[in-house]
Design an enzyme around this catalytic site. Sequence first.
Site, short mmCIF file in Angstrom:
data_model
loop_
_atom_site.label_atom_id
_atom_site.label_comp_id
_atom_site.label_asym_id
_atom_site.label_seq_id
_atom_site.Cartn_x
_atom_site.Cartn_y
_atom_site.Cartn_z
N LYS A 143 -8.95 -14.60 -50.60
CA LYS A 143 -10.22 -13.86 -50.05
C LYS A 143 -9.72 -13.23 -49.13
O LYS A 143 -9.83 -11.99 -48.82
CB LYS A 143 -11.39 -14.20 -50.69
CG LYS A 143 -12.20 -14.60 -49.36
CD LYS A 143 -14.40 -15.16 -50.31
CE LYS A 143 -14.53 -15.63 -48.89
NZ LYS A 143 -15.76 -15.14 -50.00
N PHE A 144 -9.93 -14.10 -47.67
CA PHE A 144 -9.52 -13.07 -46.63
C PHE A 144 -8.19 -12.83 -46.23
O PHE A 144 -7.89 -11.88 -45.94
CB PHE A 144 -9.77 -14.29 -45.39
CG PHE A 144 -11.17 -15.57 -45.53
CD1 PHE A 144 -12.39 -14.39 -44.72
CD2 PHE A 144 -10.85 -16.39 -46.26
CE1 PHE A 144 -13.48 -14.58 -44.59
CE2 PHE A 144 -12.77 -17.52 -45.62
CZ PHE A 144 -13.47 -16.43 -45.20
N GLU A 145 -6.95 -13.18 -46.85
CA GLU A 145 -5.48 -12.56 -47.30
C GLU A 145 -5.91 -11.36 -47.81
O GLU A 145 -4.85 -10.44 -47.66
CB GLU A 145 -4.52 -13.73 -47.56
CG GLU A 145 -3.08 -13.33 -47.73
CD GLU A 145 -2.66 -14.22 -48.41
OE1 GLU A 145 -1.03 -13.71 -48.23
OE2 GLU A 145 -2.81 -15.78 -48.65
N ASP A 182 -12.16 -18.83 -38.39
CA ASP A 182 -11.93 -17.36 -37.29
C ASP A 182 -10.99 -16.83 -36.34
O ASP A 182 -11.15 -18.18 -35.48
CB ASP A 182 -13.68 -18.06 -36.74
CG ASP A 182 -14.66 -16.71 -36.61
OD1 ASP A 182 -13.71 -15.62 -35.37
OD2 ASP A 182 -15.57 -16.73 -36.68
#
Length: 210
Positions: A185-187, A117
């Site tokens: 998925k964050f990338e 985060d």
Amino acid sequence: MSSRHTDAHSALWPSHGVTVLDGDRTPLDLDELFGGGAPKVLEIGFGMGDTLAAMAAADPDRDYLGIEVHTPGIGNLLAEIQDQDLPNVRVARGDAMQLVHRLAPGRLDAVHIFFPDPWPKARHHKRRLVQPQNVALLRDRLRPGGVLHCATDWPHYAEAMAETLDADPGLEPLDHDRAGRPETKFERRGVGAGRPITDLRYRRSTPNRS
């Protein structure tokens, strides 16, 4: 959790799970947890666990311990352990730094912190995981030559990470290599938003020998 996650949790948590309680400083024996003395990798905040599972599957000679607080991710990683037959993965639930306090110095071969985060608002920066006191503790748990690998898609956080890691007297810069880290998925979300991806890899310094 889905029925797949629930079934995996019921089947595997007793043998593969670790509950981390606030204030518990009982030493955690990783060889006992895994049933062997292979090098150990800790991933902090594994999300849904897809990256950890992929890396563990490609790296069977090391043991992977992931810690997360979100129940769906824990359930998914346990399901991946079951579906892919990953004997070298264990799962912890709770606060990561509480867990790190329970590990012996020099016990880890690597620490992975992928897309934590970013807490982008200035007033929240103190909540960021990559802080000097946390880095010092993580470095202490790495063996000499062990690697701390961080990744983020937030440029300001990348700069702050680099400053913090550069300032630690027991770490030395290694490279900016992905080093086999699968895309998360964050990338993908960050790339889709036009944010650059930064990997930072640092190594625990090896003591000089006279």
